[in-house]
Design a protein around this motif. Structure first.
Motif, short mmCIF file in Angstrom:
data_model
loop_
_atom_site.label_atom_id
_atom_site.label_comp_id
_atom_site.label_asym_id
_atom_site.label_seq_id
_atom_site.Cartn_x
_atom_site.Cartn_y
_atom_site.Cartn_z
N ALA A 66 0.86 -1.19 0.00
CA ALA A 66 0.00 0.00 0.00
C ALA A 66 0.89 1.24 0.00
O ALA A 66 1.43 1.64 1.03
CB ALA A 66 -0.92 -0.01 1.22
N LYS A 68 0.60 4.44 -0.12
CA LYS A 68 0.36 5.66 0.66
C LYS A 68 1.11 5.66 1.99
O LYS A 68 1.43 6.70 2.53
CB LYS A 68 -1.13 5.85 0.91
N ASP A 88 -0.34 -1.39 -4.40
CA ASP A 88 -1.69 -0.88 -4.22
C ASP A 88 -1.58 0.64 -4.22
O ASP A 88 -1.03 1.23 -3.30
CB ASP A 88 -2.24 -1.43 -2.90
N ARG A 159 -15.19 -3.49 -3.05
CA ARG A 159 -14.80 -3.30 -1.64
C ARG A 159 -16.02 -3.44 -0.74
O ARG A 159 -17.03 -2.75 -0.90
CB ARG A 159 -14.17 -1.92 -1.47
N HIS A 201 -10.98 -4.05 4.22
CA HIS A 201 -9.85 -3.56 5.01
C HIS A 201 -10.32 -3.54 6.46
O HIS A 201 -11.27 -2.85 6.79
CB HIS A 201 -9.46 -2.15 4.53
N SER A 204 -6.41 -0.12 10.25
CA SER A 204 -4.96 -0.18 10.42
C SER A 204 -4.58 -0.57 11.85
O SER A 204 -5.30 -0.29 12.80
CB SER A 204 -4.35 1.18 10.07
N GLY A 237 -5.11 -4.49 4.14
CA GLY A 237 -3.95 -4.28 5.01
C GLY A 237 -4.37 -4.35 6.46
O GLY A 237 -5.33 -5.05 6.80
N GLY A 238 -3.65 -3.61 7.30
CA GLY A 238 -4.01 -3.55 8.71
C GLY A 238 -3.10 -4.35 9.63
O GLY A 238 -3.25 -4.29 10.86
N PHE A 239 -2.13 -5.08 9.07
CA PHE A 239 -1.25 -5.93 9.88
C PHE A 239 -0.42 -5.05 10.82
O PHE A 239 0.18 -4.06 10.39
CB PHE A 239 -0.35 -6.77 8.97
N GLU A 276 -2.80 -6.35 1.16
CA GLU A 276 -2.30 -4.99 0.86
C GLU A 276 -1.63 -4.40 2.10
O GLU A 276 -2.09 -3.41 2.65
CB GLU A 276 -3.45 -4.07 0.46
N PRO A 277 -0.54 -5.00 2.57
CA PRO A 277 0.09 -4.46 3.78
C PRO A 277 0.79 -3.13 3.52
O PRO A 277 1.35 -2.91 2.44
CB PRO A 277 1.11 -5.54 4.15
N GLY A 278 0.75 -2.25 4.49
CA GLY A 278 1.52 -1.01 4.44
C GLY A 278 2.43 -0.97 5.65
O GLY A 278 3.61 -1.29 5.59
N ARG A 279 1.83 -0.61 6.79
CA ARG A 279 2.56 -0.44 8.05
C ARG A 279 3.52 -1.61 8.35
O ARG A 279 4.66 -1.39 8.76
CB ARG A 279 1.52 -0.31 9.18
N TYR A 376 3.38 6.03 7.75
CA TYR A 376 2.55 7.19 8.08
C TYR A 376 3.33 8.21 8.92
O TYR A 376 2.79 8.80 9.85
CB TYR A 376 1.26 6.76 8.79
C1 LIG Z 1 -4.16 2.25 3.93
C2 LIG Z 1 -4.62 1.03 3.23
C3 LIG Z 1 -3.87 -0.15 3.30
C4 LIG Z 1 -2.66 -0.30 4.18
O1 LIG Z 1 -3.03 -0.33 5.52
P1 LIG Z 1 -1.96 -0.68 6.68
O2 LIG Z 1 -2.75 -0.57 7.92
O3 LIG Z 1 -0.86 0.31 6.58
O4 LIG Z 1 -1.49 -2.07 6.40
C5 LIG Z 1 -4.30 -1.22 2.55
N1 LIG Z 1 -5.41 -1.15 1.79
C6 LIG Z 1 -6.16 -0.03 1.71
C7 LIG Z 1 -7.36 -0.02 0.84
C8 LIG Z 1 -5.80 1.09 2.42
O5 LIG Z 1 -6.55 2.20 2.36
#
Ligand SMILES: *Cc1c(COP(=O)(O)O)cnc(C)c1O
Length: 410
Positions: A66, A68, A88, A159, A201, A204, A237-239, A276-279, A376
Motif C-alpha cells: 500500500a 500511501k 496498491d 470493496r 480492510h 490499520s 492491510g491492517g497488519f 495490501e500491507p503497508g505499516r 505514516y
Molecule cells: C491504507 C490502506 C492499506 C494499508 O493499511 P496498513 O494498515 O498500513 O497495512 C491497505 N489497503 C487499503 C485499501 C488502504 O486504504
C-alpha cells in the motif's frame, strides 16, 4: 500527500542492498558530524527489505504494498529488493511514481473513489488493469473512462464494508459497500470483468488475527449471495507492528487465520488471495532525529511535530521508542524521566504526550531519535507554519524495536 516535495528531498540513493548497507552511515555518526538543525528522516533499507521478504514468503497469496504508507523512492526500492512486485496505489501520482520506477510492476488502483482523469491515465498511460469500486456510480465511471470490458483484461474488485472492528484506526465509516449492495455490485460488474474480486480492510494496526477470519466469512456470504464466480479475494492491510507497550501477535498467526478463513470459503482452485500491507512492511524501517530547542520542566520543545512526521504521536497518542543522542561529553544521565514533546508550530495542538522516557538531564541542543516511524510518518508532513524542511538519509542501523516475530527476523 506531499509526494513531490518528499521526492525532491531525497539524497542520492544506492540501488543494491545487503552488502551496500554496510557502506551506509550510522545515525549517531551522522548526528555527530552534521549536527542537524532540521528533522532528519532515517531510512533503514535493510530492515524494510527484510520485512518485505518475510511477508512475501509467509503470506499464502500475493503481496501488494500500500504505497500511501510511505511512497519514498528509497522505500519502494527496498521493498522491491525484498521481493514486492505489486503495488496498491490510490492516486494518479502514486501510479505514475511506481510506474516510473518499476516498468514491470503490477499496479492495482485500490481507491474506491477516483478522479475520472486518474482512471484514464492509469488505464491508458500506465497499464493499470485492476480497479476497486464500492458503488454503482464508480463502476459506471470506470467503464466509461477505460472504455474497457472483459475482453480488454479489466479487473474489477468490489470493496466490502466491515462492521466496526478492533483496529486502532477504524476505516469502516468511509468506504465499502454493505453486504447486499456488494453482492449486487459483483453481479453488475461480472459481465465487464476479466477478473472479478472482493476486498475489505479491517482497519490499520489491527491486533486481532480473528478479525480477518470474520471478514472472510462475511465475504463468503456476499459471494454466495451474488451467485457469480469470482477470481480474487483481497484481505487488505491492517497488519500490526510493535510500539512501546504494544506487542502484537506473531505475523504467522494472522496468516494462519487468513489461510483457514480463505479455505473455508471453498472457492474454486486457482482463486487468487491478495493482501495490501503497508505499516507491517515499513514501520520499523524509518525514524526521525529531532533536536531539542528548549526544555521547560518535563516538556521538550523539538523541531518536528504533529504537522511533520509525528502526527500519530499527537491526538492518536501512539507511543514511539526514543533515545537521546548527545555527541561528545558529557554523557547523558542514566536516570530516565517521562517527557512530553511539543512540536515547532504555533498550534497548541502540536503536542505529543508520549510518555517519552529520556535521560532526566535532557536539554537544549540534544538530539532525540524517534523510531518505528517508517509508516505514516514523513509522508504526512505538511508545510504548516514554514516547518516543511527535512532531510532524508539512508542508514545502517537496526530498527529501534527489534521484532520477536520469527517470520520478521532479518
Ligand atoms: C491504507 C490502506 C492499506 C494499508 O493499511 P496498513 O494498515 O498500513 O497495512 C491497505 N489497503 C487499503 C485499501 C488502504 O486504504
Amino acid at each position: 500527500m506531499s509526494l513531490l516535495r518528499s521526492r525532491a528531498a531525497v539524497s542520492p540513493l544506492r540501488r543494491d542492498l545487503g552488502a551496500a548497507v554496510l557502506g551506509l552511515p550510522a545515525v549517531d555518526d551522522l548526528v555527530a558530524v552534521e549536527r542537524p538543525e532540521e528533522p532528519m528522516h532515517c531510512l533503514r533499507p535493510e530492515a524494510i527489505a527484510a520485512a518485505a521478504r518475510a511477508f512475501v514468503s509467509g503470506f499464502p497469496g500475493e503481496t501488494l504494498y500500500a504505497v500511501k504508507c510511505n511512497p519514498e523512492p528509497a522505500v519502494l526500492r527496498a521493498l522491491w529488493a525484498g521481493g514486492v512486485r505489486r503495488f496498491d496505489c490510490a492516486s494518479a501520482a502514486e501510479v505514475a511514481l511506481v510506474r516510473s520506477m518499476f516498468p514491470e510492476a503490477g499496479i492495482h488502483f485500490m481507491h474506491p473513489v477516483k478522479a475520472r482523469s486518474a482512471i484514464r491515465e492509469a488505464w491508458g498511460r500506465h497499464g493499470v488493469r485492476d480497479f476497486v469500486l464500492d458503488s454503482a456510480d464508480e463502476l459506471a465511471k470506470i467503464l466509461a473512462e477505460t472504455g474497457a470490458g472483459a475482453a480488454d483484461d479489466l479487473g474489477l474488485v468490489v470493496r466490502l464494508a466491515l462492521p466496526k472492528g478492533e483496529a486502532v484506526y477504524d476505516l469502516s465509516g468511509k468506504f465499502g459497500a454493505a453486504p447486499a449492495e456488494a453482492a449486487a455490485l459483483l453481479r453488475a460488474a461480472r459481465p465487464h470483468a476479466a477478473r472479478l474480486g472482493v476486498s475489505f480492510h479491517v482497519g490499520s494496526q489491527c491486533l486481532e488475527p480473528l478479525a480477518w477470519r470474520r471478514a472472510l466469512a462475511l465475504a463468503g456470504a456476499v459471494i454466495r449471495e451474488a451467485g457469480v464466480p469470482l477470481e480474487i479475494v483481497d484481505v487488505g492491510g491492517g497488519f500490526p507492528v510493535a510500539y512501546p507497550g504494544v506487542e502484537p501477535p506473531a505475523l504467522g498467526s494472522f496468516f494462519a487465520e487468513i489461510e483457514a478463513g480463505f479455505e473455508a470459503l471453498d472457492l474454486p482452485e486457482g482463486t487468487a488471495l491478495w493482501a495490501e500491507p503497508g505499516r507491517a512492511l515499513v514501520a520499523a524501517g524509518g525514524s526521525v532525529v529531532v533536536q531539542v530547542q528548549l526544555r521547560r520542566d518535563g516538556a521538550l520543545y523539538v523541531n518536528d511535530g504533529v504537522y511533520g512526521a509525528l502526527s500519530d504521536a499527537g491526538l492518536p497518542g501512539f507511543a514511539f521508542p526514543v533515545r537521546l543522542i548527545r555527541p561528545g561529553a558529557p554523557t547523558p544521565s542514566s536516570a530516565l524521566r517521562d517527557f512530553a514533546l511539543f512540536g515547532p508550530t504555533c498550534d497548541s495542538a502540536d503536542r505529543m504526550r508520549g510518555p517519552f522516557p529520556l535521560p532526566d538531564d535532557a536539554r537544549e541542543g540534544d538530539w532525540i531519535e524517534i523510531g518505528q516511524l517508517g509508516a505514516y510518518g514523513a509522508c504526512l508532513r505538511t508545510g504548516f507554519n514554514g516547518f516543511d524542511r527535512a532531510r532524508i538519509v539512508e542508514v545502517r542501523d537496526r530498527p529501534m524495536i527489534e521484532t520477536e516475530d520469527p517470520a520478521l527476523a532479518a
